[in-house]
Design an enzyme around this catalytic site. Sequence first.
Site, mmCIF file in Angstrom:
data_model
loop_
_atom_site.group_PDB
_atom_site.id
_atom_site.type_symbol
_atom_site.label_atom_id
_atom_site.label_comp_id
_atom_site.label_asym_id
_atom_site.label_seq_id
_atom_site.Cartn_x
_atom_site.Cartn_y
_atom_site.Cartn_z
ATOM 1 N N SER A 126 11.329 5.022 2.390
ATOM 2 C CA SER A 126 10.679 4.074 3.685
ATOM 3 C C SER A 126 12.008 3.088 3.908
ATOM 4 O O SER A 126 12.744 2.746 3.133
ATOM 5 C CB SER A 126 9.612 3.368 2.993
ATOM 6 O OG SER A 126 9.205 2.382 3.680
ATOM 7 N N TYR A 150 5.184 -2.102 -3.881
ATOM 8 C CA TYR A 150 5.338 -1.084 -3.091
ATOM 9 C C TYR A 150 6.879 -0.443 -2.872
ATOM 10 O O TYR A 150 7.230 0.565 -3.033
ATOM 11 C CB TYR A 150 4.419 -0.936 -1.759
ATOM 12 C CG TYR A 150 4.838 0.287 -0.788
ATOM 13 C CD1 TYR A 150 4.438 1.307 -1.211
ATOM 14 C CD2 TYR A 150 5.678 -0.064 0.164
ATOM 15 C CE1 TYR A 150 4.668 2.677 -0.359
ATOM 16 C CE2 TYR A 150 5.943 1.107 1.137
ATOM 17 C CZ TYR A 150 5.419 2.424 0.673
ATOM 18 O OH TYR A 150 5.826 3.657 1.713
ATOM 19 N N LYS A 154 9.325 2.629 -4.197
ATOM 20 C CA LYS A 154 10.273 3.578 -3.430
ATOM 21 C C LYS A 154 11.730 3.466 -3.895
ATOM 22 O O LYS A 154 12.796 4.391 -4.225
ATOM 23 C CB LYS A 154 10.321 3.076 -1.847
ATOM 24 C CG LYS A 154 9.005 3.376 -1.403
ATOM 25 C CD LYS A 154 8.635 5.082 -1.728
ATOM 26 C CE LYS A 154 7.159 5.304 -0.803
ATOM 27 N NZ LYS A 154 6.667 6.589 -1.006
HETATM 28 P P1 NAD Z 1 -1.535 8.734 3.120
HETATM 29 O O1 NAD Z 1 -2.075 7.638 2.122
HETATM 30 O O2 NAD Z 1 -1.906 9.059 4.501
HETATM 31 O O3 NAD Z 1 -0.798 9.968 2.517
HETATM 32 C C1 NAD Z 1 -0.837 9.976 1.159
HETATM 33 C C2 NAD Z 1 -1.399 11.206 0.280
HETATM 34 O O4 NAD Z 1 -1.078 11.184 -0.883
HETATM 35 C C3 NAD Z 1 -2.892 10.914 0.630
HETATM 36 O O5 NAD Z 1 -3.599 12.005 1.121
HETATM 37 C C4 NAD Z 1 -3.266 10.717 -0.935
HETATM 38 O O6 NAD Z 1 -4.756 11.163 -1.159
HETATM 39 C C5 NAD Z 1 -2.302 11.300 -1.820
HETATM 40 N N1 NAD Z 1 -1.975 10.838 -2.809
HETATM 41 C C6 NAD Z 1 -1.633 9.639 -3.403
HETATM 42 N N2 NAD Z 1 -1.634 9.375 -4.840
HETATM 43 C C7 NAD Z 1 -1.415 10.605 -5.299
HETATM 44 C C8 NAD Z 1 -1.410 11.037 -6.550
HETATM 45 N N3 NAD Z 1 -1.445 10.305 -7.612
HETATM 46 N N4 NAD Z 1 -1.582 12.596 -6.559
HETATM 47 C C9 NAD Z 1 -1.882 13.370 -5.773
HETATM 48 N N5 NAD Z 1 -2.128 12.916 -4.139
HETATM 49 C C10 NAD Z 1 -1.963 11.452 -4.164
HETATM 50 O O7 NAD Z 1 0.121 8.093 3.431
HETATM 51 P P2 NAD Z 1 1.133 8.545 4.643
HETATM 52 O O8 NAD Z 1 1.306 7.466 5.742
HETATM 53 O O9 NAD Z 1 0.855 10.004 5.080
HETATM 54 O O10 NAD Z 1 2.379 8.330 3.807
HETATM 55 C C11 NAD Z 1 2.910 9.573 3.027
HETATM 56 C C12 NAD Z 1 4.399 9.181 2.245
HETATM 57 O O11 NAD Z 1 5.115 8.229 3.179
HETATM 58 C C13 NAD Z 1 3.706 7.851 1.195
HETATM 59 O O12 NAD Z 1 4.633 8.100 -0.093
HETATM 60 C C14 NAD Z 1 4.318 6.567 1.839
HETATM 61 O O13 NAD Z 1 4.540 5.713 0.984
HETATM 62 C C15 NAD Z 1 5.441 7.040 2.699
HETATM 63 N N6 NAD Z 1 5.684 6.060 3.778
HETATM 64 C C16 NAD Z 1 4.742 5.779 4.840
HETATM 65 C C17 NAD Z 1 4.977 5.124 5.967
HETATM 66 C C18 NAD Z 1 3.795 4.566 6.917
HETATM 67 O O14 NAD Z 1 3.931 3.776 7.316
HETATM 68 N N7 NAD Z 1 2.835 5.603 6.783
HETATM 69 C C19 NAD Z 1 6.185 4.535 5.884
HETATM 70 C C20 NAD Z 1 7.339 5.062 5.175
HETATM 71 C C21 NAD Z 1 6.860 5.720 3.870
HETATM 72 C C1 WQD Z 2 4.586 -4.034 12.565
HETATM 73 C C2 WQD Z 2 4.446 -5.490 13.194
HETATM 74 C C3 WQD Z 2 3.792 -7.283 12.119
HETATM 75 C C4 WQD Z 2 -0.238 -6.111 12.040
HETATM 76 C C5 WQD Z 2 4.559 -1.666 7.066
HETATM 77 C C6 WQD Z 2 5.161 -1.447 5.605
HETATM 78 C C7 WQD Z 2 6.309 -0.614 5.340
HETATM 79 C C8 WQD Z 2 6.204 0.751 6.076
HETATM 80 C C9 WQD Z 2 5.207 0.790 7.295
HETATM 81 C C10 WQD Z 2 5.319 2.228 4.320
HETATM 82 C C11 WQD Z 2 5.036 -6.691 12.415
HETATM 83 C C12 WQD Z 2 3.054 -7.263 13.312
HETATM 84 C C13 WQD Z 2 1.079 -6.205 12.289
HETATM 85 C C14 WQD Z 2 -1.283 -6.803 12.905
HETATM 86 C C15 WQD Z 2 0.916 -7.832 13.730
HETATM 87 N N1 WQD Z 2 5.182 1.465 5.175
HETATM 88 N N2 WQD Z 2 1.788 -6.963 13.332
HETATM 89 N N3 WQD Z 2 -0.562 -7.752 13.954
HETATM 90 O O1 WQD Z 2 5.262 -4.445 8.382
HETATM 91 O O2 WQD Z 2 6.766 -3.324 9.891
HETATM 92 O O3 WQD Z 2 5.723 -2.039 7.763
HETATM 93 O O4 WQD Z 2 4.366 -0.177 7.383
HETATM 94 O O5 WQD Z 2 6.544 2.262 3.716
HETATM 95 O O6 WQD Z 2 6.465 -0.722 4.111
HETATM 96 O O7 WQD Z 2 5.396 -2.771 5.251
HETATM 97 O O8 WQD Z 2 4.557 -2.473 9.860
HETATM 98 O O9 WQD Z 2 2.522 -1.987 11.481
HETATM 99 O O10 WQD Z 2 2.495 -3.544 9.482
HETATM 100 O O11 WQD Z 2 3.696 -4.251 11.542
HETATM 101 O O12 WQD Z 2 1.206 -8.767 14.598
HETATM 102 O O13 WQD Z 2 -2.470 -6.733 12.650
HETATM 103 O O14 WQD Z 2 3.412 -5.915 13.789
HETATM 104 O O15 WQD Z 2 3.822 -8.647 11.767
HETATM 105 O O16 WQD Z 2 5.854 -7.378 13.072
HETATM 106 P P1 WQD Z 2 5.694 -3.131 8.988
HETATM 107 P P2 WQD Z 2 3.123 -3.038 10.424
#
Ligand code: NAD
Ligand code: WQD
Length: 353
Positions: A126, A150, A154
């Site tokens: 991430s 979190y 990572k």
């Molecule tokens: P999500 O929660 O929709 O998907 C994650 C999946 O992993 C879920 O289906 C959950 O049931 C499964 N899971 C969690 N723990 C588990 C375990 N111990 N064993 C088996 N399955 C398990 O999230 P997402 O948005 O699809 O994210 C996928 C990956 O990408 C995650 O690792 C997340 O940290 C990373 N990521 C997400 C974002 C984002 O903003 N969505 C941003 C950066 C990184």
């Molecule tokens: C985006 C912008 C908020 C909600 C998060 C995690 C990051 C990654 C992605 C997994 C910011 C603003 C948000 C609201 C708002 N996940 N905001 N009102 O914070 O960039 O990243 O999700 O790895 O780890 O921290 O994403 O969508 O929460 O926020 O004004 O109700 O929107 O302040 O500027 P962020 P976000």
Amino acid sequence: MKNKILVTGGTGYIGSHTCIALHEAGYDIVVYDNLSNSSREAVNRVSTLIGQTIEFIEGDIRDVETLRQVFSTHQFFGVIHFAGLKAVGESVAKPLLYYDNNVSGTITLLEVMAEYAVKNLVFSSSATVYGNPENLPINEESPRSCTNPYGQSKIAVEHILEDLAVSDDSWNLVALRYFNPVGAHSSGQIGEDPNDIPNNLMPYISQVAVGKLEKLNVFGNDYPTIDGTGVRDFIHVTDLAQGHVAALNYLDKQTRPKESGTTKLNSVGFLPINLGTGKGTSVLELVNAFNEVTGRDIPYQFTERRAGDIASCYASADKAKTLLGWQAELSVNDMCKDTWHWQSMNPSGYKVS
Ligand code: NAD
Ligand code: WQD
């Protein structure tokens, strides 16, 4: 023969979209998920979309015996490892859960992969690993830091992957650092389905649009940005899914013996790559785009900054382009259109309304 891929977390938001892209690119997939943050309905819908029943195993990445069963039944080319918990606030309240699930779970997975000599991995990292970046756009050499469990989980996994690659050059470990994934499949059949009130901006906006939430709180309007609101690199989940296909294709190409008669494979080692568009969009710009594309009017109010938020974050996407031949294609308007299509067709997500 088609390459077979284990997709952990494959029923989640990004995983379900990636399953479709993998299938379309000719990969065989097996999905492994404990359904802790997803729904079986996502598997059904992906199966319908690809016209083939997906092989789904309900299991936890911390469960070594179930993993062994899966690896002994299938011969995998590699693993795409999405499984993990991702809520920043929850990670502050439950750090042990996050380290256990995200870090211990990944170690268990890597141990079983090693047992079965499956050494190709694409890991969901991430942009959060960059903390508050010193320079923009952010490239992969930027220092890593983070203040919540979190993000620490990572960073910890990235360190483990780096050490593993140093210890044994038969590992090929790509860490894809996603920026802000949004949007949904163009069919409107799959999308992001948060359990409670969304923490993230785009699902919050779409739930206001569909009438489930009253108005958007914009966290801060005094950042040093174009309009005072936070700037992020929003990336369409379909583009992100293609990024995973590109990473696997890269691993496939790189790990093939280059000279005839040579059995030695070329090592990729640990390879961190940003997946972003390279373009920053402010909170207000996103709200305005959503209004324009959907014809809705999202009411909002400015509130205090959210603790831990940074002003601006967007990627240098050069490495992905150079190494993987991948770049994001879809616009912010596409992201809004597809989010709204999914949300309006499924006001209660995968749950029956
Ligand atoms: P999500 O929660 O929709 O998907 C994650 C999946 O992993 C879920 O289906 C959950 O049931 C499964 N899971 C969690 N723990 C588990 C375990 N111990 N064993 C088996 N399955 C398990 O999230 P997402 O948005 O699809 O994210 C996928 C990956 O990408 C995650 O690792 C997340 O940290 C990373 N990521 C997400 C974002 C984002 O903003 N969505 C941003 C950066 C990184
Ligand atoms: C985006 C912008 C908020 C909600 C998060 C995690 C990051 C990654 C992605 C997994 C910011 C603003 C948000 C609201 C708002 N996940 N905001 N009102 O914070 O960039 O990243 O999700 O790895 O780890 O921290 O994403 O969508 O929460 O926020 O004004 O109700 O929107 O302040 O500027 P962020 P976000």
